[in-house]
Design an enzyme around this catalytic site. Structure first.
Site, PDB file in Angstrom:
ATOM      1  N   LYS A   8       0.831  -1.212   0.000  1.00  0.00           N
ATOM      2  CA  LYS A   8       0.000   0.000   0.000  1.00  0.00           C
ATOM      3  C   LYS A   8       0.863   1.259   0.000  1.00  0.00           C
ATOM      4  O   LYS A   8       1.779   1.401   0.806  1.00  0.00           O
ATOM      5  CB  LYS A   8      -0.899   0.036   1.229  1.00  0.00           C
ATOM      6  CG  LYS A   8      -1.887   1.196   1.173  1.00  0.00           C
ATOM      7  CD  LYS A   8      -2.589   1.416   2.495  1.00  0.00           C
ATOM      8  CE  LYS A   8      -1.862   2.415   3.366  1.00  0.00           C
ATOM      9  NZ  LYS A   8      -1.877   3.798   2.860  1.00  0.00           N
ATOM     10  N   GLU A  56      10.577  -0.086  10.131  1.00  0.00           N
ATOM     11  CA  GLU A  56      11.535   1.008   9.892  1.00  0.00           C
ATOM     12  C   GLU A  56      10.828   2.286  10.321  1.00  0.00           C
ATOM     13  O   GLU A  56       9.914   2.748   9.639  1.00  0.00           O
ATOM     14  CB  GLU A  56      11.881   1.105   8.404  1.00  0.00           C
ATOM     15  CG  GLU A  56      12.485  -0.134   7.816  1.00  0.00           C
ATOM     16  CD  GLU A  56      13.951  -0.333   8.166  1.00  0.00           C
ATOM     17  OE1 GLU A  56      14.503   0.478   8.930  1.00  0.00           O
ATOM     18  OE2 GLU A  56      14.514  -1.323   7.684  1.00  0.00           O
ATOM     19  N   CYS A  83      13.834   9.861   7.174  1.00  0.00           N
ATOM     20  CA  CYS A  83      13.875   9.277   8.520  1.00  0.00           C
ATOM     21  C   CYS A  83      15.269   9.336   9.113  1.00  0.00           C
ATOM     22  O   CYS A  83      15.437   9.485  10.306  1.00  0.00           O
ATOM     23  CB  CYS A  83      13.415   7.836   8.454  1.00  0.00           C
ATOM     24  SG  CYS A  83      14.263   6.951   7.141  1.00  0.00           S
ATOM     25  N   GLU A 105      11.326  13.962  16.721  1.00  0.00           N
ATOM     26  CA  GLU A 105      11.499  13.986  15.265  1.00  0.00           C
ATOM     27  C   GLU A 105      10.614  15.083  14.670  1.00  0.00           C
ATOM     28  O   GLU A 105       9.418  15.130  14.926  1.00  0.00           O
ATOM     29  CB  GLU A 105      11.099  12.636  14.673  1.00  0.00           C
ATOM     30  CG  GLU A 105      11.362  12.570  13.184  1.00  0.00           C
ATOM     31  CD  GLU A 105      10.909  11.259  12.546  1.00  0.00           C
ATOM     32  OE1 GLU A 105       9.782  10.830  12.803  1.00  0.00           O
ATOM     33  OE2 GLU A 105      11.695  10.682  11.789  1.00  0.00           O
TER      34      GLU A 105
HETATM   35  P1  NAD Z   1       2.713   7.309   8.979  1.00  0.00           P
HETATM   36  O1  NAD Z   1       3.163   6.388  10.043  1.00  0.00           O
HETATM   37  O2  NAD Z   1       1.670   8.287   9.272  1.00  0.00           O
HETATM   38  O3  NAD Z   1       2.179   6.487   7.716  1.00  0.00           O
HETATM   39  C1  NAD Z   1       2.958   5.486   7.098  1.00  0.00           C
HETATM   40  C2  NAD Z   1       2.043   4.546   6.340  1.00  0.00           C
HETATM   41  O4  NAD Z   1       1.226   3.822   7.265  1.00  0.00           O
HETATM   42  C3  NAD Z   1       1.085   5.231   5.382  1.00  0.00           C
HETATM   43  O5  NAD Z   1       0.971   4.440   4.208  1.00  0.00           O
HETATM   44  C4  NAD Z   1      -0.236   5.219   6.160  1.00  0.00           C
HETATM   45  O6  NAD Z   1      -1.361   5.233   5.318  1.00  0.00           O
HETATM   46  C5  NAD Z   1      -0.143   3.911   6.914  1.00  0.00           C
HETATM   47  N1  NAD Z   1      -0.934   3.845   8.147  1.00  0.00           N
HETATM   48  C6  NAD Z   1      -1.371   4.869   8.944  1.00  0.00           C
HETATM   49  N2  NAD Z   1      -2.053   4.382  10.004  1.00  0.00           N
HETATM   50  C7  NAD Z   1      -2.051   3.039   9.876  1.00  0.00           C
HETATM   51  C8  NAD Z   1      -2.575   1.978  10.672  1.00  0.00           C
HETATM   52  N3  NAD Z   1      -3.244   2.208  11.799  1.00  0.00           N
HETATM   53  N4  NAD Z   1      -2.378   0.718  10.257  1.00  0.00           N
HETATM   54  C9  NAD Z   1      -1.692   0.450   9.124  1.00  0.00           C
HETATM   55  N5  NAD Z   1      -1.174   1.405   8.336  1.00  0.00           N
HETATM   56  C10 NAD Z   1      -1.342   2.690   8.708  1.00  0.00           C
HETATM   57  O7  NAD Z   1       4.049   7.995   8.483  1.00  0.00           O
HETATM   58  P2  NAD Z   1       4.233   9.087   7.353  1.00  0.00           P
HETATM   59  O8  NAD Z   1       3.771  10.389   7.905  1.00  0.00           O
HETATM   60  O9  NAD Z   1       3.683   8.628   6.061  1.00  0.00           O
HETATM   61  O10 NAD Z   1       5.827   9.078   7.201  1.00  0.00           O
HETATM   62  C11 NAD Z   1       6.655   9.775   8.067  1.00  0.00           C
HETATM   63  C12 NAD Z   1       7.284   8.861   9.111  1.00  0.00           C
HETATM   64  O11 NAD Z   1       7.904   7.740   8.502  1.00  0.00           O
HETATM   65  C13 NAD Z   1       8.366   9.533   9.891  1.00  0.00           C
HETATM   66  O12 NAD Z   1       8.196   9.286  11.260  1.00  0.00           O
HETATM   67  C14 NAD Z   1       9.647   8.876   9.392  1.00  0.00           C
HETATM   68  O13 NAD Z   1      10.701   8.887  10.291  1.00  0.00           O
HETATM   69  C15 NAD Z   1       9.201   7.525   9.033  1.00  0.00           C
HETATM   70  N6  NAD Z   1      10.063   6.934   8.011  1.00  0.00           N
HETATM   71  C16 NAD Z   1      10.946   5.961   8.400  1.00  0.00           C
HETATM   72  C17 NAD Z   1      11.792   5.379   7.476  1.00  0.00           C
HETATM   73  C18 NAD Z   1      12.779   4.314   7.890  1.00  0.00           C
HETATM   74  O14 NAD Z   1      13.313   3.634   7.029  1.00  0.00           O
HETATM   75  N7  NAD Z   1      13.024   4.127   9.162  1.00  0.00           N
HETATM   76  C19 NAD Z   1      11.723   5.758   6.139  1.00  0.00           C
HETATM   77  C20 NAD Z   1      10.808   6.750   5.776  1.00  0.00           C
HETATM   78  C21 NAD Z   1       9.982   7.312   6.735  1.00  0.00           C
END
Ligand code: NAD
Ligand code: MN
Length: 488
Positions: free
Chosen positions: A193, A267, A301, A398
């Site tokens: 997704k 991650e 991230c 963050e």
């Molecule tokens: P997010 O956690 O809001 O969303 C990530 C994904 O999860 C999206 O596709 C979202 O639709 C989905 N999601 C949201 N709620 C969910 C649930 N209850 N169950 C299942 N899926 C759900 O994060 P974001 O705002 O899209 O991205 C930013 C964050 O991602 C930052 O905290 C960043 O540090 C982290 N990030 C980490 C890495 C890594 O490799 N460690 C890489 C990129 C981003």
């Protein structure tokens, strides 16, 4: 003798506009789900807009999958796992993956433009980093598909089954490749997704997978919101959840799959420390610091969002940082000269501005370059904070935006303690002339990746992942392959 030109490092470099042309780009009005080898409308009939954050214009609409769509996708993936994918030799699986890699390369320019339009990142970055690295991951893991027994000798590696994968908005195609490529090489099938604000390159990837002729149901591509993601997490026939996103959502997912057979890798967030010693090549370090935090508007991230400078060179480094910020180009993500693009969404901009406000309330001193921001779209000036303490929220939390919290240190022991004083542990950077110092630091910093005299460098062969609240499991390299296998 030729006259030396004086170069003026101020922001009014008069570079003419050099935008990538979108003349040949044909986006559809609506993008459907890709399930069981076909492009299908969502069962609910619901579509949502995806916008260009650089001007707030609607680019097109994409399908929002509901629980029924997810059930269909998981059943298709299960059937493909049982009837086609697991029957193929590793060598045959590898051929499909090479094909995907080659088609991504052929369509690289289109992918780069769409990634920048949908997400706001500079074209230089999507063109030179996101898209080539995505292809590189398919090439790299294609090479492992027929060598699992060599990668894990005497351990009888077996695929897990159906992998459910959820990605964030900051590197859409690249994050998808990090997840799909090792899963397929290991013999799994996939339901993945995209994030709500940047779904488009995954829909293009569905076209690539279709063109590569993968058996129906091996890769299913879904768009939707957080609730859509939760349907994947909660589906009983998913064997593995691979999640990249916020620590907050990662915790919700872990609670939901505890007590099930599902394997997981997470991650999550980060708050990387970048450390400059007095013996570092300072110009190179300053360039690396800028790249580490202002690259992709800090939407990374592993962004180097905390800077620790040895006291003796602090004033010098700060002045160099300010001078360099003043010369950065902010604006049209499609312009090849743009260094800093748009913030990904209105919500993200609100969160970043909230943290800038918090920084000021905490008594930090702010520096932002004197530059104009476009009137439409979501924009934030690159921001430095000094007079910051270790306990400040801008040091601990963050921000996920172009905000750098700067502190000084005197001794190695002090900086190691400060760098490790964080709930996160994804990455860190060390800048010094001394190899011995680098080795000393890499063993003591609690971070999954430690870059030395460079930052934000990625390679498919190199594992990536965190400590503490930055998550667990690794993506990339043989480690990333192991996350999609079980052993007798
Ligand atoms: P997010 O956690 O809001 O969303 C990530 C994904 O999860 C999206 O596709 C979202 O639709 C989905 N999601 C949201 N709620 C969910 C649930 N209850 N169950 C299942 N899926 C759900 O994060 P974001 O705002 O899209 O991205 C930013 C964050 O991602 C930052 O905290 C960043 O540090 C982290 N990030 C980490 C890495 C890594 O490799 N460690 C890489 C990129 C981003
Ligand atoms: Mn968008």
């Amino acid at each position: 003798m030729k006259k030396q030109h004086n170069i003026d490092f101020s922001s009014d470099w008069n570079l003419g506009p050099a935008p990538e042309s979108t003349a040949n780009l044909k986006l559809k009005e609506k993008y459907d789900l890709y399930i069981n080898g076909k492009f299908v409308a969502p069962k609910s009939g619901v579509y949502f807009d995806t916008i260009n954050p650089a001007n707030e214009e609607v680019l097109c609409q994409v399908a929002r999958a509901n629980a029924e769509d997810i059930d269909f996708a998981v059943k298709s993936a299960r059937k493909a796992f049982n009837t086609s994918w697991s029957k193929l030799s590793g060598k045959e699986r590898g051929k499909y993956m090479y094909r995907i890699a080659r088609i991504i390369q052929e369509r690289a320019r289109e992918f780069a433009i769409v990634e920048s339009l949908d997400g706001g990142k500079p074209i230089r970055e999507s063109r030179d980093i996101d898209i080539p690295l995505a292809a590189a991951h398919f090439f790299y893991y294609a090479g492992w598909a027929d060598k699992l027994e060599y990668a894990f000798p005497n351990r009888k590696p077996k695929a897990l089954g159906v992998a459910g994968q959820i990605i964030p908005w900051n590197f859409p195609l690249l994050m998808a490749s990090w997840k799909i490529a090792p899963a397929l090489a290991a013999g799994n099938t996939v339901v993945i997704k995209s994030s709500k604000s940047t779904p488009l390159t995954l829909h293009l990837l569905a076209e690539v997978i279709h063109e590569a002729g993968l058996p129906a149901g091996v890769v299913n591509i879904i768009s939707g919101n957080g609730e859509t993601g939760s349907f994947i997490v909660e589906h009983p026939d998913v064997d593995k959840i691979a999640f990249t996103g916020s620590t907050e959502v990662g915790k919700i997912i872990m609670r939901s799959i505890t007590g099930t057979h599902k394997k997981a890798s997470m991650e999550l967030g980060g708050k990387a420390a970048n450390i400059i010693f007095e013996d570092a090549p300072l110009d190179q370090a300053v360039e690396g610091i800028i790249n580490g935090i202002f690259f992709n508007q800090g939407h990374v991230c592993c962004a180097g969002s905390r800077l620790y400078v040895q006291e003796s060179v602090f004033e010098k480094v700060l002045q160099k940082l300010k001078d360099r910020l003043q010369s950065l180009k902010i604006g049209d993500p499609l312009d090849k000269n743009t260094d800093i693009g748009a913030i990904n969404s209105k919500d993200q901009l609100r969160d970043i501005n909230k943290y800038i406000e918090i920084g000021l309330q905490e008594g930090a001193h702010i520096y932002q370059p004197d530059c104009k921001l476009p009137s439409k779209g979501f924009w934030c000036k690159p921001t430095l904070f000094t007079n910051v303490s270790q306990s400040n929220r801008i040091t601990q939390e963050e921000i996920f935006g172009p905000v750098l919290a700067i502190q000084t240190f005197r001794t190695i022991e002090e900086v190691i303690e400060k760098a490790n004083n964080s709930p996160y542990g994804l990455s860190a950077g060390v800048w010094t002339d001394k190899g011995s110092k680098i080795f000393n630091m890499t063993t003591k910093l609690k971070a999954g990746v430690v870059w030395a005299n460079t930052f934000n460098k990625f390679d498919p062969a190199s594992p990536f992942g965190g400590y503490k609240e930055s998550g667990f499991g690794r993506e990339g390299g043989v480690h990333g392959l192991g996350e999609y296998l079980k052993f007798d």
